[in-house]
Design an enzyme around this catalytic site. Sequence first.
Site, PDB file in Angstrom:
ATOM      1  N   LYS A  54       0.840  -1.202   0.000  1.00 55.13           N
ATOM      2  CA  LYS A  54       0.000   0.000   0.000  1.00 55.13           C
ATOM      3  C   LYS A  54       0.881   1.261   0.000  1.00 55.13           C
ATOM      4  O   LYS A  54       0.651   2.197  -0.771  1.00 55.13           O
ATOM      5  CB  LYS A  54      -0.939  -0.005   1.214  1.00 55.13           C
ATOM      6  CG  LYS A  54      -2.059  -1.029   1.070  1.00 55.13           C
ATOM      7  CD  LYS A  54      -2.843  -1.280   2.352  1.00 55.13           C
ATOM      8  CE  LYS A  54      -3.808  -2.437   2.135  1.00 55.13           C
ATOM      9  NZ  LYS A  54      -4.514  -2.862   3.360  1.00 55.13           N
ATOM     10  N   GLN A  98      -4.522  -1.743   9.658  1.00 58.13           N
ATOM     11  CA  GLN A  98      -4.480  -3.033   8.969  1.00 58.13           C
ATOM     12  C   GLN A  98      -5.134  -4.126   9.824  1.00 58.13           C
ATOM     13  O   GLN A  98      -4.851  -4.266  11.003  1.00 58.13           O
ATOM     14  CB  GLN A  98      -3.013  -3.397   8.653  1.00 58.13           C
ATOM     15  CG  GLN A  98      -2.839  -4.654   7.843  1.00 58.13           C
ATOM     16  CD  GLN A  98      -3.462  -4.566   6.438  1.00 58.13           C
ATOM     17  OE1 GLN A  98      -3.352  -3.567   5.757  1.00 58.13           O
ATOM     18  NE2 GLN A  98      -4.147  -5.621   6.043  1.00 58.13           N
ATOM     19  N   ASP A 121     -11.225   2.671   4.063  1.00 57.95           N
ATOM     20  CA  ASP A 121     -11.607   1.250   3.966  1.00 57.95           C
ATOM     21  C   ASP A 121     -13.124   1.104   3.837  1.00 57.95           C
ATOM     22  O   ASP A 121     -13.621   0.046   3.447  1.00 57.95           O
ATOM     23  CB  ASP A 121     -11.164   0.496   5.238  1.00 57.95           C
ATOM     24  CG  ASP A 121      -9.846  -0.249   5.043  1.00 57.95           C
ATOM     25  OD1 ASP A 121      -9.480  -0.527   3.878  1.00 57.95           O
ATOM     26  OD2 ASP A 121      -9.202  -0.575   6.061  1.00 57.95           O
TER      27      ASP A 121
END
Length: 292
Positions: A54, A98, A121
Amino acid sequence: MDTPRIIDGKAVAAAVLDECRAEAAALKERGITPGLAVVLVGSDPASKVYVGSKVRTCGELGIHSEKIELPAETTQDELLDVVRRLNNDPAIHGILVQSPPPAHIDEEAIVRAIDPRKDVDGFHPENVAKLALEDPTGFVPCTPAGCMKLLEVSGIQTNGAEAVVIGRSMIVGKPMALLLVAKNSNATVTIAHSRSKDLPAICRRADILVAAVGRPDMVKADWVKPGAVVIDVGINRVEDTSKKSGYRLTGDVDYADVAPKCAAITPVPGGVGPMTIAMLMKNTLQAARQLG
Ligand code: NAD
Protein backbone atom coordinates in the site's frame (compact mmCIF):
# COMPACT_ATOMS: atom_id res chain seq x y z
CA MET A 1 -18.76 -22.47 -23.82
CA ASP A 2 -15.19 -23.70 -23.48
CA THR A 3 -13.13 -20.56 -24.01
CA PRO A 4 -14.21 -18.19 -21.26
CA ARG A 5 -13.03 -14.62 -21.14
CA ILE A 6 -10.39 -14.34 -18.45
CA ILE A 7 -10.92 -11.05 -16.66
CA ASP A 8 -7.47 -9.53 -16.24
CA GLY A 9 -7.48 -7.77 -12.87
CA LYS A 10 -3.85 -6.72 -13.20
CA ALA A 11 -4.56 -4.79 -16.39
CA VAL A 12 -7.72 -3.16 -15.01
CA ALA A 13 -5.93 -2.24 -11.77
CA ALA A 14 -3.05 -0.70 -13.77
CA ALA A 15 -5.55 1.46 -15.68
CA VAL A 16 -7.21 2.58 -12.42
CA LEU A 17 -3.79 3.43 -10.97
CA ASP A 18 -2.96 5.51 -14.08
CA GLU A 19 -6.14 7.52 -13.49
CA CYS A 20 -5.16 7.92 -9.83
CA ARG A 21 -1.69 9.17 -10.76
CA ALA A 22 -3.24 11.83 -13.00
CA GLU A 23 -5.73 12.84 -10.31
CA ALA A 24 -3.03 13.05 -7.63
CA ALA A 25 -1.08 15.41 -9.90
CA ALA A 26 -4.19 17.53 -10.54
CA LEU A 27 -4.89 17.78 -6.79
CA LYS A 28 -1.29 18.84 -6.17
CA GLU A 29 -1.70 21.65 -8.69
CA ARG A 30 -4.58 22.86 -6.53
CA GLY A 31 -2.27 22.77 -3.51
CA ILE A 32 -3.60 19.51 -2.07
CA THR A 33 -1.15 16.63 -1.58
CA PRO A 34 -3.25 13.52 -0.90
CA GLY A 35 -2.06 11.60 2.16
CA LEU A 36 -2.72 8.08 3.45
CA ALA A 37 -1.75 6.75 6.90
CA VAL A 38 -1.45 2.99 7.32
CA VAL A 39 -1.25 1.67 10.86
CA LEU A 40 0.12 -1.80 11.55
CA VAL A 41 -0.03 -3.27 15.05
CA GLY A 42 2.20 -6.31 15.56
CA SER A 43 4.27 -8.15 12.98
CA ASP A 44 1.91 -10.54 11.17
CA PRO A 45 3.90 -11.39 8.00
CA ALA A 46 0.95 -11.22 5.57
CA SER A 47 -0.15 -7.86 7.05
CA LYS A 48 3.39 -6.53 6.67
CA VAL A 49 3.35 -7.45 2.98
CA TYR A 50 -0.04 -5.74 2.46
CA VAL A 51 1.04 -2.59 4.31
CA GLY A 52 4.31 -2.50 2.37
CA SER A 53 2.56 -2.66 -0.98
CA LYS A 54 0.00 0.00 0.00
CA VAL A 55 2.78 2.40 0.98
CA ARG A 56 4.81 1.55 -2.14
CA THR A 57 1.81 2.16 -4.40
CA CYS A 58 1.23 5.57 -2.77
CA GLY A 59 4.86 6.44 -3.60
CA GLU A 60 4.39 5.41 -7.24
CA LEU A 61 1.34 7.67 -7.57
CA GLY A 62 2.67 10.76 -5.79
CA ILE A 63 0.43 10.21 -2.77
CA HIS A 64 2.03 11.08 0.57
CA SER A 65 2.00 8.13 2.96
CA GLU A 66 2.78 7.55 6.59
CA LYS A 67 3.47 4.02 7.80
CA ILE A 68 3.00 3.65 11.55
CA GLU A 69 4.29 0.36 12.91
CA LEU A 70 3.35 -0.31 16.51
CA PRO A 71 4.44 -3.20 18.73
CA ALA A 72 2.03 -6.11 19.32
CA GLU A 73 1.68 -5.03 22.99
CA THR A 74 0.18 -1.65 22.01
CA THR A 75 -2.89 -1.03 24.16
CA GLN A 76 -6.35 -0.09 22.93
CA ASP A 77 -5.91 3.42 24.39
CA GLU A 78 -2.53 3.91 22.74
CA LEU A 79 -3.96 2.86 19.39
CA LEU A 80 -6.96 5.17 19.86
CA ASP A 81 -4.52 8.02 20.55
CA VAL A 82 -2.76 7.32 17.24
CA VAL A 83 -6.09 7.31 15.38
CA ARG A 84 -7.12 10.60 17.04
CA ARG A 85 -3.81 12.20 16.10
CA LEU A 86 -4.30 11.12 12.48
CA ASN A 87 -7.93 12.36 12.52
CA ASN A 88 -6.56 15.82 13.34
CA ASP A 89 -3.59 15.76 10.94
CA PRO A 90 -4.38 17.95 7.90
CA ALA A 91 -1.70 16.17 5.81
CA ILE A 92 -3.61 12.87 6.16
CA HIS A 93 -6.83 12.32 4.19
CA GLY A 94 -7.13 8.55 4.53
CA ILE A 95 -6.56 6.33 7.57
CA LEU A 96 -6.53 2.58 7.72
CA VAL A 97 -5.65 0.23 10.53
CA GLN A 98 -4.48 -3.03 8.97
CA SER A 99 -6.69 -6.00 9.82
CA PRO A 100 -6.46 -8.21 11.79
CA PRO A 101 -5.04 -6.42 14.86
CA PRO A 102 -3.80 -8.50 17.83
CA ALA A 103 -6.58 -10.27 19.75
CA HIS A 104 -6.63 -7.82 22.72
CA ILE A 105 -7.62 -4.94 20.41
CA ASP A 106 -11.33 -4.21 19.90
CA GLU A 107 -11.24 -3.69 16.13
CA GLU A 108 -14.78 -2.36 15.89
CA ALA A 109 -14.07 0.37 18.43
CA ILE A 110 -10.97 1.37 16.47
CA VAL A 111 -12.94 1.56 13.20
CA ARG A 112 -15.58 3.72 14.91
CA ALA A 113 -12.87 6.07 16.20
CA ILE A 114 -11.65 6.85 12.66
CA ASP A 115 -13.09 10.09 11.28
CA PRO A 116 -15.63 8.74 8.74
CA ARG A 117 -14.42 11.36 6.26
CA LYS A 118 -11.00 9.65 6.38
CA ASP A 119 -12.28 6.04 6.55
CA VAL A 120 -10.95 4.92 3.16
CA ASP A 121 -11.61 1.25 3.97
CA GLY A 122 -15.33 2.10 4.17
CA PHE A 123 -15.87 0.12 7.38
CA HIS A 124 -17.19 2.94 9.64
CA PRO A 125 -20.97 2.66 10.31
CA GLU A 126 -21.49 6.07 8.68
CA ASN A 127 -19.99 4.77 5.44
CA VAL A 128 -21.92 1.49 5.68
CA ALA A 129 -25.09 3.59 5.93
CA LYS A 130 -24.06 5.78 3.00
CA LEU A 131 -23.52 2.67 0.88
CA ALA A 132 -27.01 1.44 1.74
CA LEU A 133 -28.38 4.93 0.99
CA GLU A 134 -26.44 5.06 -2.31
CA ASP A 135 -24.82 8.31 -1.17
CA PRO A 136 -21.71 8.77 -3.35
CA THR A 137 -19.89 10.84 -0.69
CA GLY A 138 -19.35 7.64 1.33
CA PHE A 139 -16.43 5.26 0.93
CA VAL A 140 -17.14 1.85 -0.58
CA PRO A 141 -15.06 -1.07 0.77
CA CYS A 142 -12.18 -1.60 -1.65
CA THR A 143 -12.60 -5.28 -2.60
CA PRO A 144 -16.28 -5.17 -3.62
CA ALA A 145 -15.68 -1.81 -5.32
CA GLY A 146 -12.94 -3.55 -7.30
CA CYS A 147 -15.30 -6.39 -8.27
CA MET A 148 -17.83 -3.88 -9.59
CA LYS A 149 -15.12 -2.14 -11.59
CA LEU A 150 -14.13 -5.48 -13.15
CA LEU A 151 -17.75 -6.12 -14.18
CA GLU A 152 -18.09 -2.60 -15.55
CA VAL A 153 -14.93 -2.52 -17.66
CA SER A 154 -15.61 -6.04 -18.92
CA GLY A 155 -18.96 -4.81 -20.25
CA ILE A 156 -20.92 -7.31 -18.16
CA GLN A 157 -24.61 -6.49 -17.97
CA THR A 158 -25.81 -6.32 -14.36
CA ASN A 159 -29.19 -4.74 -15.19
CA GLY A 160 -31.83 -7.36 -14.41
CA ALA A 161 -29.20 -10.09 -13.95
CA GLU A 162 -29.56 -12.74 -11.25
CA ALA A 163 -26.56 -12.31 -8.95
CA VAL A 164 -25.57 -14.65 -6.15
CA VAL A 165 -22.97 -13.58 -3.58
CA ILE A 166 -21.57 -16.34 -1.39
CA GLY A 167 -20.40 -14.82 1.91
CA ARG A 168 -21.94 -12.16 4.15
CA SER A 169 -18.91 -10.43 5.68
CA MET A 170 -18.93 -6.65 6.13
CA ILE A 171 -15.69 -6.49 4.13
CA VAL A 172 -16.83 -8.30 0.99
CA GLY A 173 -20.17 -10.16 0.88
CA LYS A 174 -22.66 -7.60 2.23
CA PRO A 175 -21.22 -4.52 0.52
CA MET A 176 -20.93 -6.52 -2.71
CA ALA A 177 -24.63 -7.39 -2.52
CA LEU A 178 -25.54 -3.72 -1.84
CA LEU A 179 -23.51 -2.57 -4.84
CA LEU A 180 -25.12 -5.13 -7.14
CA VAL A 181 -28.66 -4.24 -6.06
CA ALA A 182 -28.08 -0.44 -6.19
CA LYS A 183 -29.99 1.62 -8.75
CA ASN A 184 -26.94 2.06 -10.96
CA SER A 185 -26.54 -1.73 -11.19
CA ASN A 186 -30.03 -3.21 -10.86
CA ALA A 187 -29.18 -6.86 -10.31
CA THR A 188 -31.52 -9.19 -8.44
CA VAL A 189 -29.35 -10.35 -5.55
CA THR A 190 -29.23 -13.40 -3.31
CA ILE A 191 -26.74 -13.55 -0.43
CA ALA A 192 -25.75 -17.10 0.48
CA HIS A 193 -23.73 -18.03 3.56
CA SER A 194 -22.62 -20.88 5.80
CA ARG A 195 -26.22 -21.69 6.85
CA SER A 196 -27.75 -21.55 3.36
CA LYS A 197 -29.51 -24.71 2.26
CA ASP A 198 -28.54 -26.36 -1.02
CA LEU A 199 -25.86 -23.86 -1.98
CA PRO A 200 -25.19 -25.50 -5.39
CA ALA A 201 -28.85 -24.98 -6.38
CA ILE A 202 -28.76 -21.32 -5.29
CA CYS A 203 -25.54 -20.76 -7.25
CA ARG A 204 -26.96 -22.39 -10.38
CA ARG A 205 -29.49 -19.52 -10.62
CA ALA A 206 -26.72 -16.96 -10.99
CA ASP A 207 -25.90 -15.03 -14.13
CA ILE A 208 -23.21 -13.41 -11.97
CA LEU A 209 -21.69 -15.50 -9.19
CA VAL A 210 -19.41 -13.88 -6.62
CA ALA A 211 -17.56 -16.21 -4.23
CA ALA A 212 -16.17 -14.61 -1.04
CA VAL A 213 -15.90 -17.48 1.40
CA GLY A 214 -12.30 -18.48 2.12
CA ARG A 215 -12.64 -22.18 1.21
CA PRO A 216 -10.26 -23.35 -1.50
CA ASP A 217 -11.87 -24.63 -4.73
CA MET A 218 -15.34 -24.89 -3.15
CA VAL A 219 -17.36 -23.85 -6.21
CA LYS A 220 -17.52 -26.67 -8.76
CA ALA A 221 -18.70 -26.77 -12.38
CA ASP A 222 -22.08 -28.26 -11.47
CA TRP A 223 -22.77 -25.19 -9.27
CA VAL A 224 -22.50 -22.87 -12.26
CA LYS A 225 -25.07 -22.06 -14.94
CA PRO A 226 -23.60 -22.34 -18.45
CA GLY A 227 -22.56 -18.87 -19.63
CA ALA A 228 -22.40 -17.34 -16.13
CA VAL A 229 -19.84 -14.73 -15.07
CA VAL A 230 -17.79 -15.86 -12.06
CA ILE A 231 -15.94 -13.46 -9.77
CA ASP A 232 -13.63 -15.26 -7.35
CA VAL A 233 -12.70 -13.13 -4.34
CA GLY A 234 -11.14 -15.94 -2.32
CA ILE A 235 -7.42 -15.94 -1.58
CA ASN A 236 -6.45 -19.22 0.03
CA ARG A 237 -3.01 -20.65 0.71
CA VAL A 238 -2.81 -24.37 0.00
CA GLU A 239 0.21 -26.55 0.57
CA ASP A 240 2.25 -27.18 -2.59
CA THR A 241 5.59 -28.87 -2.13
CA SER A 242 6.55 -28.13 -5.75
CA LYS A 243 6.73 -24.42 -4.88
CA LYS A 244 9.72 -22.81 -3.22
CA SER A 245 7.41 -21.14 -0.69
CA GLY A 246 5.73 -24.48 0.05
CA TYR A 247 2.29 -23.14 -0.87
CA ARG A 248 0.28 -21.76 -3.77
CA LEU A 249 -2.65 -19.36 -3.85
CA THR A 250 -6.04 -20.57 -4.94
CA GLY A 251 -9.49 -19.04 -5.00
CA ASP A 252 -12.86 -20.23 -3.72
CA VAL A 253 -13.68 -21.44 -7.24
CA ASP A 254 -12.26 -24.63 -8.74
CA TYR A 255 -10.95 -22.71 -11.75
CA ALA A 256 -10.01 -25.66 -13.99
CA ASP A 257 -13.41 -27.26 -13.43
CA VAL A 258 -15.54 -24.11 -13.70
CA ALA A 259 -13.80 -21.98 -16.36
CA PRO A 260 -14.89 -24.04 -19.42
CA LYS A 261 -18.52 -23.54 -18.39
CA CYS A 262 -18.61 -19.76 -17.96
CA ALA A 263 -18.64 -16.71 -20.19
CA ALA A 264 -16.07 -14.88 -18.09
CA ILE A 265 -14.08 -15.61 -14.93
CA THR A 266 -11.48 -13.96 -12.72
CA PRO A 267 -8.30 -15.97 -12.06
CA VAL A 268 -6.55 -16.23 -8.67
CA PRO A 269 -4.04 -14.67 -8.49
CA GLY A 270 -4.40 -11.80 -10.94
CA GLY A 271 -8.17 -11.23 -10.72
CA VAL A 272 -9.81 -9.42 -7.82
CA GLY A 273 -6.60 -9.21 -5.73
CA PRO A 274 -4.87 -6.36 -7.61
CA MET A 275 -8.12 -4.36 -7.64
CA THR A 276 -8.29 -3.95 -3.86
CA ILE A 277 -5.22 -1.74 -3.60
CA ALA A 278 -6.19 0.24 -6.72
CA MET A 279 -9.59 1.05 -5.18
CA LEU A 280 -7.88 2.04 -1.90
CA MET A 281 -5.88 4.62 -3.85
CA LYS A 282 -9.09 5.83 -5.51
CA ASN A 283 -10.76 6.17 -2.10
CA THR A 284 -7.78 8.12 -0.76
CA LEU A 285 -8.08 10.58 -3.64
CA GLN A 286 -11.84 10.88 -3.03
CA ALA A 287 -11.08 11.72 0.62
CA ALA A 288 -8.50 14.33 -0.39
CA ARG A 289 -10.96 15.85 -2.87
CA GLN A 290 -13.79 15.95 -0.35
CA LEU A 291 -11.71 17.25 2.57
CA GLY A 292 -9.95 19.77 0.31
P1 NAD B 1 -15.07 -14.02 6.28
O1 NAD B 1 -14.46 -15.23 6.91
O2 NAD B 1 -15.28 -12.79 7.05
O3 NAD B 1 -16.48 -14.42 5.66
C1 NAD B 1 -16.69 -15.63 4.98
C2 NAD B 1 -18.15 -15.80 4.64
O4 NAD B 1 -18.31 -17.04 3.98
C3 NAD B 1 -19.06 -15.80 5.86
O5 NAD B 1 -20.06 -14.83 5.65
C4 NAD B 1 -19.66 -17.21 5.90
O6 NAD B 1 -21.03 -17.21 6.21
C5 NAD B 1 -19.44 -17.71 4.49
N1 NAD B 1 -19.17 -19.15 4.50
C6 NAD B 1 -18.26 -19.83 5.23
N2 NAD B 1 -18.32 -21.15 4.96
C7 NAD B 1 -19.29 -21.30 4.04
C8 NAD B 1 -19.84 -22.43 3.37
N3 NAD B 1 -19.39 -23.63 3.58
N4 NAD B 1 -20.83 -22.20 2.50
C9 NAD B 1 -21.29 -20.98 2.25
N5 NAD B 1 -20.81 -19.87 2.85
C10 NAD B 1 -19.83 -20.04 3.74
O7 NAD B 1 -14.18 -13.74 4.97
P2 NAD B 1 -14.01 -12.43 4.06
O8 NAD B 1 -13.19 -11.42 4.77
O9 NAD B 1 -15.34 -12.03 3.51
O10 NAD B 1 -13.12 -13.04 2.89
C11 NAD B 1 -13.58 -14.09 2.07
C12 NAD B 1 -12.45 -14.56 1.16
O11 NAD B 1 -12.05 -13.45 0.35
C13 NAD B 1 -11.18 -15.01 1.87
O12 NAD B 1 -10.58 -16.04 1.10
C14 NAD B 1 -10.31 -13.80 1.85
O13 NAD B 1 -8.92 -14.11 1.90
C15 NAD B 1 -10.68 -13.21 0.52
N6 NAD B 1 -10.47 -11.77 0.43
C16 NAD B 1 -9.82 -11.34 -0.67
C17 NAD B 1 -9.60 -9.98 -0.84
C18 NAD B 1 -8.92 -9.51 -2.08
O14 NAD B 1 -8.31 -8.45 -2.07
N7 NAD B 1 -9.02 -10.26 -3.18
C19 NAD B 1 -10.02 -9.07 0.13
C20 NAD B 1 -10.73 -9.55 1.24
C21 NAD B 1 -10.94 -10.91 1.37
